[in-house]
Design a protein around this motif. Structure first.
Motif, mmCIF file in Angstrom:
data_model
loop_
_atom_site.group_PDB
_atom_site.id
_atom_site.type_symbol
_atom_site.label_atom_id
_atom_site.label_comp_id
_atom_site.label_asym_id
_atom_site.label_seq_id
_atom_site.Cartn_x
_atom_site.Cartn_y
_atom_site.Cartn_z
ATOM 1 N N ALA A 209 33.832 24.863 51.456
ATOM 2 C CA ALA A 209 34.658 25.501 50.078
ATOM 3 C C ALA A 209 33.731 24.697 49.048
ATOM 4 N N THR A 210 33.751 25.575 47.749
ATOM 5 C CA THR A 210 33.272 24.863 46.537
ATOM 6 C C THR A 210 33.696 25.699 45.390
ATOM 7 N N VAL A 211 33.428 25.494 44.322
ATOM 8 C CA VAL A 211 33.479 26.193 43.147
ATOM 9 C C VAL A 211 32.415 26.444 42.428
ATOM 10 N N VAL A 212 32.320 28.106 42.168
ATOM 11 C CA VAL A 212 31.037 28.430 41.499
ATOM 12 C C VAL A 212 31.024 29.420 40.160
ATOM 13 N N ASP A 213 30.421 29.197 39.487
ATOM 14 C CA ASP A 213 30.637 30.190 38.130
ATOM 15 C C ASP A 213 30.251 31.480 38.500
ATOM 16 N N ALA A 214 31.321 32.383 37.981
ATOM 17 C CA ALA A 214 31.076 33.931 38.221
ATOM 18 C C ALA A 214 31.483 34.635 37.118
ATOM 19 N N THR A 215 31.222 36.019 36.991
ATOM 20 C CA THR A 215 31.326 36.928 36.239
ATOM 21 C C THR A 215 32.163 38.199 36.668
ATOM 22 N N PHE A 216 33.242 38.572 36.025
ATOM 23 C CA PHE A 216 33.928 39.822 36.384
ATOM 24 C C PHE A 216 34.557 40.133 35.065
ATOM 25 N N ASP A 217 34.175 41.656 35.077
ATOM 26 C CA ASP A 217 34.539 42.513 34.090
ATOM 27 C C ASP A 217 34.133 41.735 32.652
ATOM 28 N N GLY A 218 33.230 41.207 32.655
ATOM 29 C CA GLY A 218 32.522 40.791 31.561
ATOM 30 C C GLY A 218 32.957 39.370 31.223
#
Length: 175
Positions: free
Chosen positions: A89-98
């Motif tokens: 498990a980790t935490v990542v940067d993401a982009t969803f719907d802009g």
């Protein structure tokens, strides 16, 4: 992703597709994940019964996420609580719907498909699944609940224990 319907409330819509050749259609979403300068678009099952985003282990390698950025997590929803599956498990940067967001993910070796669960996607969006039309529509409802903050605190504490340094790790910075 399909063109947005004329409704001004709808912010994203995805067509359903098969998870396996000749398989039945399933609700799919696309989420862009990043680690530093590495950006990858992941298309996966939108699983409203899952908590976390669970991705195949190959995405950890494609994003160049090191083991030192992950902690072991028992996932009980995949094979049941009596047979937990180990994930990193980790935490990542993401982009969803802009929209940019921090996304808790678990990388799993035994997973046959990538899936995105409730955390984050159902905190900031209302989803409507339409099996007849074969689409999943998302409507932006606002800022996410603080659940991800709790996960990030746990993530930092687990990495600190893992390193044995007593100092929390430096979390990747979101844009």
């Amino acid at each position: 992703m399909v063109p947005r319907p004329s409704s001004s409330k709808v912010t994203a819509q995805f067509r359903w597709g098969p998870l396996a050749p000749h398989g039945p259609p399933a609700p799919l979403v696309e989420v862009s994940l990043s680690n530093g300068h590495r950006v990858r678009l992941v298309k996966g099952l939108f699983d409203t019964g899952a908590d976390h985003a669970c991705l195949r282990l190959e995405w950890k390698e494609r994003l160049r996420i090191s083991d030192s950025e992950c902690f072991d997590l028992d996932l009980t929803g995949i094979c049941g609580k009596d047979h937990p599956v180990k994930g990193l498990a980790t935490v990542v940067d993401a982009t969803f719907d802009g929209h940019s967001l921090r996304l808790p993910v678990a990388f799993v070796g035994e997973l046959p498909v990538d899936l995105f669960g409730r955390y984050r996607l159902l905190e900031g969006w209302k989803a409507a699944l339409d099996p007849q039309a074969g689409t999943t529509t998302f409507e932006r409802i606002g800022a996410a609940a603080p659940w991800v903050e709790i996960f990030e605190k746990n993530w930092k504490a687990e990495l600190t224990k893992k390193k044995g340094t007593g100092a929390p790790p430096t979390a990747p910075v979101s844009p």
